[in-house]
Scaffold this motif. Structure first.
Motif, PDB file in Angstrom:
ATOM      1  N   LEU A   1       0.833  -1.198   0.000  1.00 51.46           N
ATOM      2  CA  LEU A   1       0.000   0.000   0.000  1.00 51.46           C
ATOM      3  C   LEU A   1       0.871   1.252   0.000  1.00 51.46           C
ATOM      4  O   LEU A   1       2.070   1.204   0.287  1.00 51.46           O
ATOM      5  CB  LEU A   1      -0.909   0.024   1.242  1.00 51.46           C
ATOM      6  CG  LEU A   1      -1.999  -1.046   1.358  1.00 51.46           C
ATOM      7  CD1 LEU A   1      -2.655  -0.983   2.733  1.00 51.46           C
ATOM      8  CD2 LEU A   1      -3.042  -0.888   0.260  1.00 51.46           C
ATOM      9  N   GLN A   2       0.228   2.382  -0.307  1.00 51.74           N
ATOM     10  CA  GLN A   2       0.869   3.687  -0.166  1.00 51.74           C
ATOM     11  C   GLN A   2       0.508   4.261   1.200  1.00 51.74           C
ATOM     12  O   GLN A   2      -0.594   4.030   1.717  1.00 51.74           O
ATOM     13  CB  GLN A   2       0.389   4.639  -1.269  1.00 51.74           C
ATOM     14  CG  GLN A   2       0.723   4.194  -2.676  1.00 51.74           C
ATOM     15  CD  GLN A   2       2.193   4.326  -2.990  1.00 51.74           C
ATOM     16  OE1 GLN A   2       2.877   5.184  -2.437  1.00 51.74           O
ATOM     17  NE2 GLN A   2       2.693   3.484  -3.886  1.00 51.74           N
ATOM     18  N   PHE A   3       1.443   5.033   1.779  1.00 55.68           N
ATOM     19  CA  PHE A   3       1.225   5.640   3.090  1.00 55.68           C
ATOM     20  C   PHE A   3       1.713   7.086   3.077  1.00 55.68           C
ATOM     21  O   PHE A   3       2.617   7.442   2.310  1.00 55.68           O
ATOM     22  CB  PHE A   3       1.958   4.858   4.193  1.00 55.68           C
ATOM     23  CG  PHE A   3       1.538   3.419   4.324  1.00 55.68           C
ATOM     24  CD1 PHE A   3       0.512   3.065   5.189  1.00 55.68           C
ATOM     25  CD2 PHE A   3       2.166   2.424   3.581  1.00 55.68           C
ATOM     26  CE1 PHE A   3       0.122   1.741   5.318  1.00 55.68           C
ATOM     27  CE2 PHE A   3       1.783   1.103   3.701  1.00 55.68           C
ATOM     28  CZ  PHE A   3       0.753   0.754   4.569  1.00 55.68           C
ATOM     29  N   TYR A   4       1.139   7.880   3.943  1.00 58.29           N
ATOM     30  CA  TYR A   4       1.557   9.276   4.114  1.00 58.29           C
ATOM     31  C   TYR A   4       2.474   9.353   5.331  1.00 58.29           C
ATOM     32  O   TYR A   4       2.140   8.840   6.405  1.00 58.29           O
ATOM     33  CB  TYR A   4       0.332  10.161   4.327  1.00 58.29           C
ATOM     34  CG  TYR A   4       0.624  11.637   4.495  1.00 58.29           C
ATOM     35  CD1 TYR A   4       1.035  12.410   3.412  1.00 58.29           C
ATOM     36  CD2 TYR A   4       0.493  12.253   5.733  1.00 58.29           C
ATOM     37  CE1 TYR A   4       1.297  13.765   3.559  1.00 58.29           C
ATOM     38  CE2 TYR A   4       0.755  13.608   5.891  1.00 58.29           C
ATOM     39  CZ  TYR A   4       1.153  14.355   4.794  1.00 58.29           C
ATOM     40  OH  TYR A   4       1.418  15.691   4.944  1.00 58.29           O
ATOM     41  N   VAL A   5       3.662   9.960   5.168  1.00 56.58           N
ATOM     42  CA  VAL A   5       4.628  10.048   6.258  1.00 56.58           C
ATOM     43  C   VAL A   5       4.288  11.233   7.146  1.00 56.58           C
ATOM     44  O   VAL A   5       4.353  12.390   6.711  1.00 56.58           O
ATOM     45  CB  VAL A   5       6.069  10.188   5.726  1.00 56.58           C
ATOM     46  CG1 VAL A   5       7.050  10.264   6.885  1.00 56.58           C
ATOM     47  CG2 VAL A   5       6.408   9.010   4.818  1.00 56.58           C
ATOM     48  N   LEU A   6       3.934  10.963   8.399  1.00 57.92           N
ATOM     49  CA  LEU A   6       3.563  12.008   9.349  1.00 57.92           C
ATOM     50  C   LEU A   6       4.776  12.591  10.061  1.00 57.92           C
ATOM     51  O   LEU A   6       4.963  13.809  10.118  1.00 57.92           O
ATOM     52  CB  LEU A   6       2.599  11.450  10.397  1.00 57.92           C
ATOM     53  CG  LEU A   6       1.187  11.095   9.943  1.00 57.92           C
ATOM     54  CD1 LEU A   6       0.444  10.404  11.086  1.00 57.92           C
ATOM     55  CD2 LEU A   6       0.432  12.348   9.514  1.00 57.92           C
ATOM     56  N   LYS A   7       5.609  11.725  10.623  1.00 57.95           N
ATOM     57  CA  LYS A   7       6.763  12.176  11.408  1.00 57.95           C
ATOM     58  C   LYS A   7       7.743  11.032  11.551  1.00 57.95           C
ATOM     59  O   LYS A   7       7.436   9.875  11.224  1.00 57.95           O
ATOM     60  CB  LYS A   7       6.322  12.663  12.791  1.00 57.95           C
ATOM     61  CG  LYS A   7       5.610  11.595  13.627  1.00 57.95           C
ATOM     62  CD  LYS A   7       5.126  12.157  14.949  1.00 57.95           C
ATOM     63  CE  LYS A   7       4.371  11.085  15.739  1.00 57.95           C
ATOM     64  NZ  LYS A   7       3.875  11.597  17.033  1.00 57.95           N
ATOM     65  N   VAL A   8       8.934  11.365  12.043  1.00 60.38           N
ATOM     66  CA  VAL A   8      10.001  10.383  12.240  1.00 60.38           C
ATOM     67  C   VAL A   8      10.532  10.518  13.658  1.00 60.38           C
ATOM     68  O   VAL A   8      10.773  11.630  14.135  1.00 60.38           O
ATOM     69  CB  VAL A   8      11.148  10.590  11.229  1.00 60.38           C
ATOM     70  CG1 VAL A   8      12.276   9.598  11.481  1.00 60.38           C
ATOM     71  CG2 VAL A   8      10.641  10.461   9.802  1.00 60.38           C
ATOM     72  N   ARG A   9      10.692   9.393  14.341  1.00 59.90           N
ATOM     73  CA  ARG A   9      11.280   9.373  15.680  1.00 59.90           C
ATOM     74  C   ARG A   9      12.468   8.422  15.696  1.00 59.90           C
ATOM     75  O   ARG A   9      12.481   7.420  14.981  1.00 59.90           O
ATOM     76  CB  ARG A   9      10.266   8.922  16.740  1.00 59.90           C
ATOM     77  CG  ARG A   9       9.188   9.925  17.080  1.00 59.90           C
ATOM     78  CD  ARG A   9       8.379   9.413  18.255  1.00 59.90           C
ATOM     79  NE  ARG A   9       7.249  10.255  18.554  1.00 59.90           N
ATOM     80  CZ  ARG A   9       7.303  11.350  19.300  1.00 59.90           C
ATOM     81  NH1 ARG A   9       8.461  11.728  19.798  1.00 59.90           N
ATOM     82  NH2 ARG A   9       6.222  12.070  19.533  1.00 59.90           N
ATOM     83  N   ARG A  10      13.424   8.746  16.548  1.00 61.38           N
ATOM     84  CA  ARG A  10      14.565   7.854  16.748  1.00 61.38           C
ATOM     85  C   ARG A  10      14.587   7.407  18.196  1.00 61.38           C
ATOM     86  O   ARG A  10      14.580   8.235  19.114  1.00 61.38           O
ATOM     87  CB  ARG A  10      15.870   8.567  16.398  1.00 61.38           C
ATOM     88  CG  ARG A  10      17.108   7.713  16.632  1.00 61.38           C
ATOM     89  CD  ARG A  10      18.344   8.386  16.101  1.00 61.38           C
ATOM     90  NE  ARG A  10      19.552   7.626  16.406  1.00 61.38           N
ATOM     91  CZ  ARG A  10      20.752   7.915  15.949  1.00 61.38           C
ATOM     92  NH1 ARG A  10      20.901   8.964  15.147  1.00 61.38           N
ATOM     93  NH2 ARG A  10      21.795   7.188  16.270  1.00 61.38           N
ATOM     94  N   ILE A  11      14.611   6.102  18.398  1.00 61.61           N
ATOM     95  CA  ILE A  11      14.702   5.527  19.732  1.00 61.61           C
ATOM     96  C   ILE A  11      15.949   4.655  19.759  1.00 61.61           C
ATOM     97  O   ILE A  11      15.972   3.563  19.172  1.00 61.61           O
ATOM     98  CB  ILE A  11      13.447   4.705  20.085  1.00 61.61           C
ATOM     99  CG1 ILE A  11      12.197   5.574  20.018  1.00 61.61           C
ATOM    100  CG2 ILE A  11      13.591   4.086  21.472  1.00 61.61           C
ATOM    101  CD1 ILE A  11      10.903   4.824  20.309  1.00 61.61           C
TER     102      ILE A  11
END
Length: 325
Positions: free
Chosen positions: A214-224
């Motif tokens: 599927l296609q997705f919309y990128v909201l945000k990125v986090r690094r843990i």
């Protein structure tokens, strides 16, 4: 901002989510390089003899630029040497394959015992140059550990930067797992895609199945730690416009309104082709798309025109679900 409980529940180890025999980058890195070359003393000598080729191959394999690979190796050697010999500072020269130990802080017992009777000379500035090939195996072993950690951090930094550049755009992914609160997505690299329940489209929940592309919309990125989490959405008001931009990058388009799974109203600076609109509708499982073409954020000048231009919307016909092939 602290991650929400639903976000934390979706985060998992990358080594547990990659399928089809694929492995995480650190495991590949360890098997193909460190097991073959280090920490054996003979392996270290081979690395030094072919240092340029080794660093180039390592950069190509990991995707990290050559300068960063060199800095990681230099810092790993410097830290390992300083800790072992008890000196406060040292400097590595990979071209000359030496490390300069600053002895103004004194000479430790381990340094004295290792180089007792050797040919190393202390320069007038208090620096003793030591060939990298003469470093003891324990220093080489520590260097391996530090270099692996530094390279892993550099790889994660690069991955995080790459995904931050994709925020607010549409990307492709394969669903790995659907839980009660989130969907986990394989995005094609070491980053883990997460779509929380709040970002689902209610009318298409049935298609959120393992293995579905599927296609997705990128909201945000986090690094843990050394994991990069990419938060996705299919219910965002901006998702249909992002799909249009992916299909027609030259078009300026933005969302005016959206009723998830039913209808979206878009504003565009030009008329969209029927094939583009149908492709977006197909990805959105038949959601009706209405596009109104108008100038977006562009100045209108009248002084060279006898009559003012028509400012009315050039409404484009929209298509109903049954029209989609």
């Amino acid at each position: 901002m602290r991650p929400s409980s639903s976000e934390l529940s979706c985060a998992c180890s990358l080594s547990n989510i990659m399928e089809g025999g694929s492995k995480n980058w650190l495991l590949q890195f360890s098997i193909q390089f460190w097991t073959a070359l280090l920490p054996s003393y003979a392996g270290w000598c081979n690395v030094l003899k072919n240092i340029e080729n080794f660093l180039c191959e390592l950069g190509d394999h990991s995707g990290v630029d050559l300068d960063t690979v060199k800095r990681c190796l230099e810092k790993a050697i410097e830290q390992a040497v300083c800790e072992y010999f008890g000196v406060q500072d040292c400097e590595v020269d990979l071209n000359q394959q030496t490390v300069g130990l600053d002895l103004y802080g004194g000479v430790s017992g381990s340094l004295y015992r290792h180089f007792k009777g050797g040919t190393q000379k202390i320069q007038a500035n208090g620096v003793m140059e030591v060939k990298l090939s003469l470093l003891p195996p324990s220093v080489i072993s520590k260097c391996e550990e530090l270099f692996r950690a530094f390279m892993d951090g550099a790889k994660t930094d690069m991955l995080e930067r790459r995904w931050r550049e994709r925020v607010h755009s549409a990307v492709e992914g394969v669903i790995i797992e659907k839980g009660h609160d989130c969907v986990k997505v394989n995005l094609g690299d070491e980053a883990l895609g997460i779509m929380t329940r709040a970002e689902w489209t209610p009318t298409e929940v049935g298609v959120y199945r393992q293995g579905r592309l599927l296609q997705f919309y990128v909201l945000k990125v986090r690094r843990i730690g050394n994991e990069v989490l990419v938060y996705l959405s299919r219910g965002s008001i901006n998702f249909p416009a992002a799909l249009v931009r992916k299909l027609a990058p030259w078009v300026k388009v933005k969302a005016a309104r959206r009723i998830r799974g039913k209808k979206t109203w878009l504003q565009s600076d030009t008329l969209l082709t029927r094939s583009t609109v149908l492709a977006v509708q197909k990805e959105l499982r038949g959601e009706v798309i209405e596009v109104k073409a108008r100038l977006i954020n562009e100045a209108i000048h009248f002084h060279h025109q006898e009559h003012q231009p028509d400012r009315s919307y050039a409404a484009r016909p929209f298509f109903w679900p049954e029209e989609i092939s």
